[in-house]
Design an enzyme around this catalytic site. Sequence first.
Site, PDB file in Angstrom:
ATOM      1  N   LYS A  12       0.845  -1.204   0.000  1.00 47.38           N
ATOM      2  CA  LYS A  12       0.000   0.000   0.000  1.00 47.38           C
ATOM      3  C   LYS A  12       0.878   1.251   0.000  1.00 47.38           C
ATOM      4  O   LYS A  12       0.590   2.222  -0.692  1.00 47.38           O
ATOM      5  CB  LYS A  12      -0.873   0.025   1.256  1.00 47.38           C
ATOM      6  CG  LYS A  12      -2.133  -0.795   1.164  1.00 47.38           C
ATOM      7  CD  LYS A  12      -3.026  -0.432   2.344  1.00 47.38           C
ATOM      8  CE  LYS A  12      -4.177  -1.377   2.519  1.00 47.38           C
ATOM      9  NZ  LYS A  12      -4.941  -1.097   3.741  1.00 47.38           N
ATOM     10  N   ASP A  68      -9.216   2.548   5.991  1.00 50.48           N
ATOM     11  CA  ASP A  68      -9.889   1.332   6.405  1.00 50.48           C
ATOM     12  C   ASP A  68     -10.927   1.009   5.332  1.00 50.48           C
ATOM     13  O   ASP A  68     -11.529   1.922   4.758  1.00 50.48           O
ATOM     14  CB  ASP A  68     -10.550   1.499   7.778  1.00 50.48           C
ATOM     15  CG  ASP A  68     -10.813   0.149   8.430  1.00 50.48           C
ATOM     16  OD1 ASP A  68      -9.858  -0.631   8.578  1.00 50.48           O
ATOM     17  OD2 ASP A  68     -11.975  -0.142   8.770  1.00 50.48           O
ATOM     18  N   THR A  69     -11.079  -0.283   5.054  1.00 51.38           N
ATOM     19  CA  THR A  69     -11.963  -0.700   3.955  1.00 51.38           C
ATOM     20  C   THR A  69     -12.881  -1.810   4.424  1.00 51.38           C
ATOM     21  O   THR A  69     -12.492  -2.639   5.251  1.00 51.38           O
ATOM     22  CB  THR A  69     -11.107  -1.217   2.770  1.00 51.38           C
ATOM     23  OG1 THR A  69     -10.317  -0.147   2.276  1.00 51.38           O
ATOM     24  CG2 THR A  69     -11.969  -1.743   1.636  1.00 51.38           C
ATOM     25  N   HIS A 176     -12.240   1.378  -5.020  1.00 48.36           N
ATOM     26  CA  HIS A 176     -12.647   2.179  -3.872  1.00 48.36           C
ATOM     27  C   HIS A 176     -11.435   2.919  -3.271  1.00 48.36           C
ATOM     28  O   HIS A 176     -11.506   4.091  -2.971  1.00 48.36           O
ATOM     29  CB  HIS A 176     -13.267   1.230  -2.840  1.00 48.36           C
ATOM     30  CG  HIS A 176     -12.591  -0.120  -2.795  1.00 48.36           C
ATOM     31  ND1 HIS A 176     -12.630  -0.989  -3.842  1.00 48.36           N
ATOM     32  CD2 HIS A 176     -11.808  -0.718  -1.863  1.00 48.36           C
ATOM     33  CE1 HIS A 176     -11.920  -2.073  -3.561  1.00 48.36           C
ATOM     34  NE2 HIS A 176     -11.401  -1.924  -2.361  1.00 48.36           N
TER      35      HIS A 176
HETATM   36  P1  IMP Z   1      -8.143  -3.078   4.997  1.00 47.35           P
HETATM   37  O1  IMP Z   1      -8.850  -2.043   5.816  1.00 47.35           O
HETATM   38  O2  IMP Z   1      -7.564  -2.521   3.722  1.00 47.35           O
HETATM   39  O3  IMP Z   1      -7.160  -3.869   5.806  1.00 47.35           O
HETATM   40  O4  IMP Z   1      -9.264  -4.103   4.511  1.00 47.35           O
HETATM   41  C1  IMP Z   1     -10.037  -4.884   5.418  1.00 47.35           C
HETATM   42  C2  IMP Z   1     -10.523  -6.154   4.714  1.00 47.35           C
HETATM   43  O5  IMP Z   1     -11.417  -5.814   3.659  1.00 47.35           O
HETATM   44  C3  IMP Z   1      -9.416  -6.987   4.064  1.00 47.35           C
HETATM   45  O6  IMP Z   1      -8.849  -7.890   4.961  1.00 47.35           O
HETATM   46  C4  IMP Z   1     -10.184  -7.696   2.955  1.00 47.35           C
HETATM   47  O7  IMP Z   1     -10.850  -8.818   3.454  1.00 47.35           O
HETATM   48  C5  IMP Z   1     -11.205  -6.676   2.545  1.00 47.35           C
HETATM   49  N1  IMP Z   1     -10.720  -5.840   1.417  1.00 47.35           N
HETATM   50  C6  IMP Z   1     -10.221  -4.591   1.486  1.00 47.35           C
HETATM   51  N2  IMP Z   1      -9.904  -4.122   0.275  1.00 47.35           N
HETATM   52  C7  IMP Z   1     -10.204  -5.115  -0.591  1.00 47.35           C
HETATM   53  C8  IMP Z   1     -10.094  -5.240  -2.016  1.00 47.35           C
HETATM   54  O8  IMP Z   1      -9.654  -4.327  -2.742  1.00 47.35           O
HETATM   55  N3  IMP Z   1     -10.506  -6.407  -2.535  1.00 47.35           N
HETATM   56  C9  IMP Z   1     -10.984  -7.440  -1.787  1.00 47.35           C
HETATM   57  N4  IMP Z   1     -11.115  -7.379  -0.467  1.00 47.35           N
HETATM   58  C10 IMP Z   1     -10.719  -6.222   0.140  1.00 47.35           C
END
Ligand code: IMP
Length: 193
Positions: A12, A68-69, A176
Site C-alpha cells: 500500500k 480502512d476498507t 474504492h
Molecule cells: P483493509 O482495511 O484494507 O485492511 O481491509 C479490510 C478487509 O477488507 C481486508 O482484509 C479484505 O478482506 C477486505 N478488502 C479490502 N480491500 C479489498 C479489495 O480491494 N478487494 C478485496 N477485499 C478487500
Amino acid sequence: MKIVFASHNPNKIKEIKLLLPPSIELLSLADIGCTQDIAETADTIEGNAQIKATYIKDHYGFDCFADDTGLEVDALDGAPGVYSARYAGPQKIDAENIQKLLRKLAGNSHRSAQFKTVIALSNYKGTHLFTGICKGIILKEPKGKDGFGYDPIFQPIGYPQSFAEMPTSLKNQISHRKKALEKLIVYLQAQKK
Ligand code: IMP
C-alpha cells in the site's frame, strides 16, 4: 510537506507513494519509529481510520492519514462491513470469509454490494474523511486467481469479470481505494497553494 501513512503494509505504501505529487514526502510508520499495531476497535470503517490517524498525530506530532476498507452487502444490511477482515473469525483467512459470505447469500438473487474505503487525515485543522466507493455484485462462486480478500467474488458494475480476474493495473484504476485517495490528493494539493 511531510505526511505519515499509518500502515505497515509495504504494498500500500509503495502504491500511494507513486500517486502522490513529489512535493509531498510520504513517511511510513517505520520511518517515524512506530512499530506497534494500532488496535482497530471502532465499530465503523470511518471510526477505525480515524483511530489510526489521530493516534499518530497525537503521539508523534506528524500529520497523518490512515485507511480502512470494508465490503458492504445490501442483502446482509451492510455486513461484513467493518468486520470484513475477520468475518469468519480472528484468524482472518480470505477463503473462509468468502465461503461464509457465499453461504449467507445462498439462494438469494439480491446480490448488490459495494466496497467502501475511508481515508482519515489528521492535521492541525482536525480530522477529515475521504470516501471511495466501488459498486458491484457478489458472484455465486469465486472466479480468478489474482488480488486478495473478496476479489474472487466481487464483480464491479460495468465489467464482465471479477476483481480477481482483472489485471491489477485495471483494478487499481477503478477501485474504492483509488477513489478515496484521489480525494485526499486534491485536498493536499489545495493546502499547498
Ligand atoms: P483493509 O482495511 O484494507 O485492511 O481491509 C479490510 C478487509 O477488507 C481486508 O482484509 C479484505 O478482506 C477486505 N478488502 C479490502 N480491500 C479489498 C479489495 O480491494 N478487494 C478485496 N477485499 C478487500
